[in-house]
Design an enzyme around this catalytic site. Structure first.
Site, mmCIF file in Angstrom:
data_model
loop_
_atom_site.group_PDB
_atom_site.id
_atom_site.type_symbol
_atom_site.label_atom_id
_atom_site.label_comp_id
_atom_site.label_asym_id
_atom_site.label_seq_id
_atom_site.Cartn_x
_atom_site.Cartn_y
_atom_site.Cartn_z
ATOM 1 C CE1 TYR A 32 -48.813 -40.330 -46.080
ATOM 2 C CE2 TYR A 32 -47.039 -40.744 -44.521
ATOM 3 C CZ TYR A 32 -48.034 -41.211 -45.365
ATOM 4 O OH TYR A 32 -48.264 -42.554 -45.476
ATOM 5 C CD GLU A 35 -47.960 -40.489 -33.713
ATOM 6 O OE1 GLU A 35 -47.250 -40.244 -34.729
ATOM 7 O OE2 GLU A 35 -48.471 -41.600 -33.491
ATOM 8 C CG HIS A 37 -46.569 -32.728 -38.576
ATOM 9 N ND1 HIS A 37 -46.304 -33.943 -39.155
ATOM 10 C CD2 HIS A 37 -45.776 -31.831 -39.215
ATOM 11 C CE1 HIS A 37 -45.405 -33.798 -40.100
ATOM 12 N NE2 HIS A 37 -45.060 -32.538 -40.160
#
Length: 285
Positions: A32, A35, A37
């Site tokens: 899920y 930004e 990640h």
């Protein structure tokens, strides 16, 4: 971008890259992606020849009555984000691939036995960091990266992973990356999607208290108790907020501190409605 679902696929591809003399970066995630990640992927791409991102909701780090079943998942969104940011391989295993005994359980765990996992989030999530260390250790053994990238938002996790890597002589460089925030200050989190519109507005009290604590320290406040008390009072002004903890701890050992001296982590966990959110700032010594 390669999408691998088995451990053998990952190992075969990493072996081929190694034979070409390429360096490998790993970004472990629970999917899920947002930004925050993406910033980890960007950092890994900048520092490594090939980047592997794992996308796996790890059951061993969820306790009873936690949100394992409802944790948000979106494979296609994750795949597109990783590809757009230059990830070379997405590792998307099933639970049985990672835990072959079935049921997302294992008889073998990796666990730090000092007090690091018992502080902060560990006080109310006693098995959480055992599960984190176990799955990250498995990912390290599968991917054998040169570097692994983690976000500062999970600062206790980052410190524990660093300790595990040191104690088990992994020889992997652990790279911590800054917190990514929304325009209004809220730290990016997959769990933000749980918030209603009213709760989303109320959640700003976390970043507001973080900025207050940073301001106090920048102005010269050295008494950790005063910083924590001011942040606590700020959070308590929001009716939808319920504090799990607000604490100042040593940035390496996670032990509570009374003075802002050396490297200090000021961290919090706060429930907004039923959603538990975390945030922090670090004072560098």
């Amino acid at each position: 971008m390669i999408v691998a679902t088995t451990i053998s696929e990952v190992r075969a591809q990493v072996r081929a890259w190694r034979q070409e003399g390429l360096t490998i970066g790993l970004v472990p995630t629970m999917g899920y992606l947002h930004e925050g990640h993406a910033s980890l992927i960007d950092a890994a791409v900048a520092q490594c020849d090939r980047v592997v991102a794992s996308d796996f909701v790890n059951p061993t780090q969820f306790g009873p009555n936690e949100d394992l079943a409802s944790y948000p998942r979106d494979f296609e969104h994750d795949r597109q984000l990783l590809e757009e940011h230059g990830c070379a391989m997405m590792f998307y295993p099933s639970v049985d691939e990672m835990y072959p005994d079935g049921g997302g359980k294992t008889d073998t765990y990796v666990e730090i036995l000092n007090d690091m996992p018992k502080q902060l989030c560990g006080k109310t999530r006693p098995i959480h960091f055992r599960g984190v260390c176990t799955v990250v250790s498995k990912l390290f053994n599968i991917v054998t990266p040169d570097k692994a990238f983690f976000g500062q938002k999970d600062a206790q996790q980052l410190a524990i992973i660093r300790r595990m890597v040191r104690d088990l002589s992994y020889g992997i460089e652990i790279v911590g990356c800054p917190i990514v925030r929304e325009a209004d200050g809220l730290a990016k989190s997959s769990r933000n999607t749980y918030l209603s519109a009213e709760e989303r507005q109320a959640a700003l009290i976390l970043s507001q208290s973080i900025f207050l604590g940073e301001k106090l320290v920048a102005e010269g406040e050295k008494d950790a108790r005063r910083v924590v008390a001011a942040m606590t009072e700020k959070i308590q002004s929001e009716p939808l907020a319920r504090i799990d903890y607000v604490s100042a701890v040593d940035g390496v050992t996670m032990e509570p501190v009374e003075q802002i001296s050396g490297t200090v982590l000021v961290a919090m966990a706060v429930y907004i409605g039923k959603t538990r959110l975390i945030d922090n700032f670090i004072v560098e010594g």
